[in-house]
Design an enzyme around this catalytic site. Structure first.
Site, PDB file in Angstrom:
ATOM      1  N   LYS A   1      16.699  54.219 -45.941  1.00  0.00           N
ATOM      2  CA  LYS A   1      15.898  55.317 -46.497  1.00  0.00           C
ATOM      3  C   LYS A   1      16.773  56.258 -47.325  1.00  0.00           C
ATOM      4  CE  LYS A   1      14.998  59.253 -44.213  1.00  0.00           C
ATOM      5  NZ  LYS A   1      14.653  60.631 -44.560  1.00  0.00           N
ATOM      6  N   ASN A   2      17.934  56.628 -46.788  1.00  0.00           N
ATOM      7  CA  ASN A   2      18.759  57.639 -47.455  1.00  0.00           C
ATOM      8  C   ASN A   2      19.471  57.108 -48.697  1.00  0.00           C
ATOM      9  OD1 ASN A   2      17.969  59.563 -45.630  1.00  0.00           O
ATOM     10  ND2 ASN A   2      19.788  59.382 -44.332  1.00  0.00           N
TER      11      ASN A   2
ATOM     12  N   ARG B   1      12.472  66.847 -48.159  1.00  0.00           N
ATOM     13  CA  ARG B   1      13.589  67.566 -48.797  1.00  0.00           C
ATOM     14  C   ARG B   1      14.203  66.785 -49.958  1.00  0.00           C
ATOM     15  NH1 ARG B   1      15.575  71.900 -46.826  1.00  0.00           N
ATOM     16  NH2 ARG B   1      17.375  71.595 -48.158  1.00  0.00           N
TER      17      ARG B   1
ATOM     18  N   CYS C   1      12.626  67.993 -42.599  1.00  0.00           N
ATOM     19  CA  CYS C   1      12.926  68.263 -41.179  1.00  0.00           C
ATOM     20  C   CYS C   1      13.339  69.719 -40.980  1.00  0.00           C
ATOM     21  CB  CYS C   1      14.093  67.385 -40.702  1.00  0.00           C
ATOM     22  SG  CYS C   1      13.683  65.675 -40.422  1.00  0.00           S
TER      23      CYS C   1
ATOM     24  N   ASP D   1      23.379  61.939 -38.031  1.00  0.00           N
ATOM     25  CA  ASP D   1      22.101  61.259 -37.784  1.00  0.00           C
ATOM     26  C   ASP D   1      22.132  60.342 -36.559  1.00  0.00           C
ATOM     27  OD1 ASP D   1      20.790  62.506 -39.839  1.00  0.00           O
ATOM     28  OD2 ASP D   1      20.804  60.797 -41.207  1.00  0.00           O
TER      29      ASP D   1
ATOM     30  N   ILE E   1      27.685  69.581 -38.621  1.00  0.00           N
ATOM     31  CA  ILE E   1      27.047  69.460 -39.944  1.00  0.00           C
ATOM     32  C   ILE E   1      25.868  70.422 -40.092  1.00  0.00           C
ATOM     33  CG2 ILE E   1      26.002  67.864 -41.613  1.00  0.00           C
ATOM     34  CD1 ILE E   1      28.838  67.056 -40.929  1.00  0.00           C
TER      35      ILE E   1
END
Length: 419
Positions: free
Chosen positions: A22-23, A93, A117, A307, A329
């Protein structure tokens, strides 16, 4: 609203096919705006955020065709709108990643300030500062970022105050069409940034230093479409590996990328897992053993990924011993902890650190997903909790995991989606 019901499951066993990342897919889809000819992306996961990205591109006038089997074709011939509206951006985002491509190719972009998120502030000022250094005039008003440039963006020497994946990606895409050389220092080194850079190179961009903290981009006048395959999802892979470790099972992740997961694999080995890798697969065998507690501190790549933090909270909750997990983070990224405590976990928060005392078992409960990775951790906890676990608000899960209940069922887990 959909929920997942999960019953205590046997040790996970079998093979699971990993989806595209996805990223990596989201910025690569946005990069389609830079291409003057048709651009075909494959291995794109079927996820809510991908659907939102396609809606956003269509809203700008691009032609987006889903070709089936994870392939999407983008044509920008008729792209004639330059505003990413609030109703789309608020749900994701990553919509901010349209800013650099629109501005670089068309000289104008209005992008609503982003949502996504609820994990911390994640400010967009790094994106805006870099674009201003490249000659953009930017104002933020009425909830929108309004960016303009006369002619082409200009190459610039940009030092990032902090490592930011999104800002690195936005500036990389903008610099690809800028006039002159852009140098991005303290650039993010994540595999997904590398994937985007390789995609831009396939379109005709001139980029060196890929995978390092210093990226050099020699701007070109135009980019062409290409065919590009998105990398495997390292976070989905890691989530299944942790689930197998927690259930004391043995699984193989196929179509995976072991090289992108070295920090996670090292921690799983510390926890007692036997791990074997091939070019595109990873096998984890817990050999029926209870995991050992492992200390974690998140960091930008190649450090331990934020993540994967929530999933390791679950592993430590059931491990032998005590461990600490420190989040460096994002602030506000321990929202899964109160839910795990409801299931019986022994955890305590001190600032940005979670102290976890491992126990033998958890108890099923009704819990609520608060963000994408937190929801994955609750599903994993449900696999080993006594009784029934119900995870509410799984639309968070659907933003980042493709066919998650079917994949878990294929490994022997008792997971069902209910209305």
């Amino acid at each position: 609203m959909d929920k997942l019901t999960i019953q205590a499951s046997p040790p996970l066993a079998g093979d699971v096919i990993i989806s595209g990342a996805k990223n990596a897919a989201l910025p690569i889809l946005m990069a389609g705006v830079l291409a003057e000819t048709d651009f075909v992306v494959s291995n794109v996961p079927n996820l809510r955020d991908v659907s939102t990205s396609c809606k956003l591109l269509r809203c700008l006038g691009a032609e987006v065709t889903e070709l089936g089997d994870g392939q999407i074709r983008i044509s920008t011939t008729n792209l004639n709108e330059f505003c990413a509206p609030y109703d789309l951006v608020k749900t994701m985002r990553a919509s901010i990643l349209i800013l650099g491509p629109l501005l670089a190719r068309y000289g104008t972009a209005d992008v609503s300030l982003p949502g996504g998120c609820a994990i911390g502030a994640r400010p967009v000022n790094l994106h805006l500062h870099g674009l201003e250094m490249m000659g953009a005039k930017i104002e933020v008003k009425e909830g929108y970022i309004k960016a303009r440039v006369d002619g082409r963006l200009k190459g610039a020497h940009i030092f990032m105050d902090m490592v930011s994946v999104g800002a690195t990606e936005n500036l990389l895409m903008a610099a690809a069409l800028a006039d002159g050389e852009t140098v991005i220092e303290n650039a993010a080194r994540e595999p997904e940034v590398i994937d985007l850079a390789n995609c831009l190179i396939a379109m005709g961009a001139k980029i060196t230093g890929v995978g390092s903290a210093t990226l050099r981009i020699q701007g070109v006048e135009r980019l062409q479409g290409c065919e590009y395959r998105v990398m495997p999802d390292r976070i989905e892979t890691g989530s299944f590996l942790v689930a197998a470790a927690v259930t004391r099972g043995r699984i193989r992740c196929l179509k995976a990328d072991p090289a992108s997961l070295e920090s996670v694999i090292a921690k799983l080995e510390d926890a007692g897992a036997k791990i074997t890798t091939g070019e595109d697969w990873i096998e984890l065998d817990m050999e029926g053993k209870r995991p050992k507690a492992v200390n974690i501190k998140t960091a930008p790549y190649p450090g331990f990924p934020t993540d994967m933090q929530a999933q390791f909270c679950v592993l430590n909750a059931l491990a032998q011993g005590t461990a600490t997990i420190t989040e460096t983070i994002f602030e506000n990224r321990f929202m899964h902890v109160p839910e795990l405590i409801r299931m019986g976990a022994t955890m305590e928060l001190e600032g940005n650190t979670c102290i976890i005392q491992g126990i033998e078992s958890l108890s099923g409960a009704q819990v609520m997903a608060t963000d994408l990775r937190a929801s994955a951790s609750l599903v994993i906890a449900g696999l080993v909790a006594d009784g029934k676990t119900i995870v509410d608000r799984i639309y968070h899960l659907d933003r980042g995991y493709e066919h998650i209940e079917q994949k878990f069922q294929g490994l022997g887990a008792h997971v069902e989606r209910v209305q």
